[in-house]
Design a protein around this motif. Structure first.
Motif, PDB file in Angstrom:
ATOM      1  N   UNK A 238       0.827  -1.197   0.000  1.00  0.00           N
ATOM      2  CA  UNK A 238       0.000   0.000   0.000  1.00  0.00           C
ATOM      3  C   UNK A 238       0.869   1.257   0.000  1.00  0.00           C
ATOM      4  N   UNK A 239       1.990   1.199   0.705  1.00  0.00           N
ATOM      5  CA  UNK A 239       2.894   2.352   0.736  1.00  0.00           C
ATOM      6  C   UNK A 239       3.445   2.648  -0.652  1.00  0.00           C
ATOM      7  N   UNK A 335      15.015  -1.455  -5.605  1.00  0.00           N
ATOM      8  CA  UNK A 335      13.982  -2.251  -4.949  1.00  0.00           C
ATOM      9  C   UNK A 335      13.533  -3.408  -5.836  1.00  0.00           C
ATOM     10  N   UNK A 336      13.366  -3.146  -7.127  1.00  0.00           N
ATOM     11  CA  UNK A 336      12.911  -4.198  -8.041  1.00  0.00           C
ATOM     12  C   UNK A 336      13.902  -5.342  -8.130  1.00  0.00           C
ATOM     13  N   UNK A 345       3.947  -6.974  -4.332  1.00  0.00           N
ATOM     14  CA  UNK A 345       4.941  -5.912  -4.280  1.00  0.00           C
ATOM     15  C   UNK A 345       5.699  -5.746  -5.593  1.00  0.00           C
ATOM     16  N   UNK A 346       6.186  -6.817  -6.254  1.00  0.00           N
ATOM     17  CA  UNK A 346       6.874  -6.615  -7.542  1.00  0.00           C
ATOM     18  C   UNK A 346       5.998  -5.961  -8.603  1.00  0.00           C
ATOM     19  N   UNK A 347       4.695  -6.311  -8.626  1.00  0.00           N
ATOM     20  CA  UNK A 347       3.811  -5.688  -9.616  1.00  0.00           C
ATOM     21  C   UNK A 347       3.619  -4.200  -9.330  1.00  0.00           C
ATOM     22  N   UNK A 348       3.549  -3.848  -8.034  1.00  0.00           N
ATOM     23  CA  UNK A 348       3.443  -2.425  -7.681  1.00  0.00           C
ATOM     24  C   UNK A 348       4.691  -1.672  -8.123  1.00  0.00           C
ATOM     25  N   UNK A 350       6.697  -2.546 -10.529  1.00  0.00           N
ATOM     26  CA  UNK A 350       6.715  -2.506 -11.983  1.00  0.00           C
ATOM     27  C   UNK A 350       5.868  -1.354 -12.512  1.00  0.00           C
ATOM     28  N   UNK A 351       4.686  -1.160 -11.926  1.00  0.00           N
ATOM     29  CA  UNK A 351       3.837  -0.044 -12.324  1.00  0.00           C
ATOM     30  C   UNK A 351       4.494   1.298 -12.001  1.00  0.00           C
ATOM     31  N   UNK A 352       5.146   1.363 -10.839  1.00  0.00           N
ATOM     32  CA  UNK A 352       5.846   2.588 -10.447  1.00  0.00           C
ATOM     33  C   UNK A 352       6.955   2.906 -11.445  1.00  0.00           C
ATOM     34  N   UNK A 353       7.709   1.892 -11.851  1.00  0.00           N
ATOM     35  CA  UNK A 353       8.817   2.119 -12.798  1.00  0.00           C
ATOM     36  C   UNK A 353       8.304   2.578 -14.158  1.00  0.00           C
ATOM     37  N   UNK A 354       7.165   2.018 -14.602  1.00  0.00           N
ATOM     38  CA  UNK A 354       6.596   2.466 -15.877  1.00  0.00           C
ATOM     39  C   UNK A 354       6.113   3.909 -15.780  1.00  0.00           C
TER      40      UNK A 354
END
Length: 399
Positions: A238-239, A335-336, A345-348, A350-354
């Motif tokens: 969530x963070x 982090x990734x 967490x990895x999917x979050x 991944x979205x952050x990196x995109x």
């Protein structure tokens, strides 16, 4: 206030242009600033860029203020989510810095004004010179305040990017991936505000405290423990989601500031470039002529330093903001590569990196340039080139 500002700056612009025309009509024999034809051209450029910059600042102020009210809510949301606090000591330090800058600049203007007034006394034109240049020196205050306004706005947004990065580092430590040493959160004074309700869009009620939440989804991510250390109060997934949202809203704030200050920033950069050519020109010509006016030489040197500081005041906040954007990319990348490859967490991440790939953190006024330190090197190179050209023209004109 808008009508008053428009009338005031319009009057100053008219009087400044009339004073410039009057000084040119006097000729090089009776003028105290224009000792040659070349210096007439240079002085005219010096005055006109101040006029244009002040006009762009005042006439575009209402539009910038409307844009400011739009992004204040995003800034306040970041403060609430990250447990920001307000410090009276920090506020006093900021006020002291502003007052010190304005006092130094006022002293420089008064000294410059008195120097030319005393020189005009020799040709019995003291009050004519005072009347011709008084409005010009008043316009300088408008220019300086406009630059400080942008600088403090950009620094306030940069402080929020830094807080988001610190929260990201704290989240990494919470999942046993220590990327950076977590620092105690610092006060976010500039624009540390909240909007009282949804009606704030119609009538903004600005408060310098951030004690209560906005009336919308504002999940608090970090709270300060009793010991003063920041503590993560939501799950890491969530963070990361909330930090990505906050980072995206801050990128929108950067784009809004870039749009609001686009034309004034371009005019300021052109003004600074021309002043960095004009002021060293007068300094070099004074050294060549060797009239032993030490006061004039020192004053021109201080003006050169002031114009360099003006450029850094505009460029450095943007440079620090870009640095924080690169820091965000580095933290997310590390982090990734450190978290397990399965789970939410990895999917979050991944979205952050995109999101980081699609949103840039930089100020590019009107798309003409990027406010960063390489721009300073380009300006200094241009200044050197044009100074050589001006001095060559002066040498040909002297015989």
């Amino acid at each position: 206030m808008c009508v008053y500002s428009y009338i005031f700056v319009t009057a100053l612009v008219i009087f400044t242009i009339l004073g410039l025309v009057a000084e040119i009509n006097v000729g090089v024999e009776g003028s105290v600033r224009m000792s040659s034809r070349m210096s007439q051209v240079v002085s005219a450029c010096d005055v006109l860029v101040v006029v244009v910059t002040a006009g762009a600042g005042v006439y575009g102020a209402p539009r910038r203020m409307r844009g400011m009210f739009k992004f204040m809510e995003s800034v306040a949301s970041v403060d609430i989510n990250l447990g920001a606090h307000y410090s009276l000591v920090t506020e006093r330090k900021l006020c002291a810095i502003l007052i010190a800058i304005l006092v130094f600049f006022s002293g420089l203007l008064i000294d410059d004004f008195c120097l030319y007034a005393l020189q005009a006394k020799r040709v019995n034109r003291t009050w004519e010179v005072v009347g011709n240049y008084l409005s010009f020196y008043l316009l300088w205050y408008v220019v300086m305040i406009l630059e400080l306004q942008f600088a403090f706005t950009a620094l306030s947004v940069r402080a929020r990017f830094q807080a988001v990065n610190d929260a990201l580092a704290l989240t990494a430590r919470h999942i046993s991936v220590p990327l950076e040493k977590v620092k105690v959160s610092s006060p976010l004074n500039v624009f540390a505000i909240r909007l009282s309700s949804a009606d704030a869009r119609r009538c903004p009620n600005i408060n310098l405290n951030v004690d209560s939440l906005l009336e919308r989804d504002n999940t608090v991510i970090i709270r300060n423990a009793v010991s003063g250390e920041p503590k993560l109060v939501v799950p890491p997934c969530e963070a990361i989601r909330r930090l990505a949202c906050l980072h995206g809203s801050l990128c929108d704030v950067v784009h809004r500031i870039d749009s609001s200050y686009g034309l004034p920033l371009i005019v300021i950069l052109i003004s600074t470039l021309l002043h960095l050519i004009v002021t060293p020109y007068f300094l070099i010509m004074e050294i060549i002529v060797s009239t032993n006016r030490i006061h004039f030489l020192v004053l021109q040197f201080l003006w050169c330093a002031t114009h360099m500081l003006r450029m850094f005041v505009v460029v450095e906040p943007s440079h620090y903001t870009i640095a924080e954007g690169k820091r965000t990319e580095e933290l997310v990348c590390r982090l990734m590569t450190s978290v397990p490859s399965t789970g939410i967490l990895p999917s979050r991440l991944e979205l952050f990196s995109r999101q980081l790939m699609l949103q840039s953190v930089s100020y590019s006024p009107m798309g003409m340039c990027t406010l960063d330190r390489p721009l300073v090197a380009s300006v200094l190179g241009a200044v050197t080139t044009y100074l050589v050209i001006l001095i060559q023209f002066q040498r040909y004109e002297t015989p």
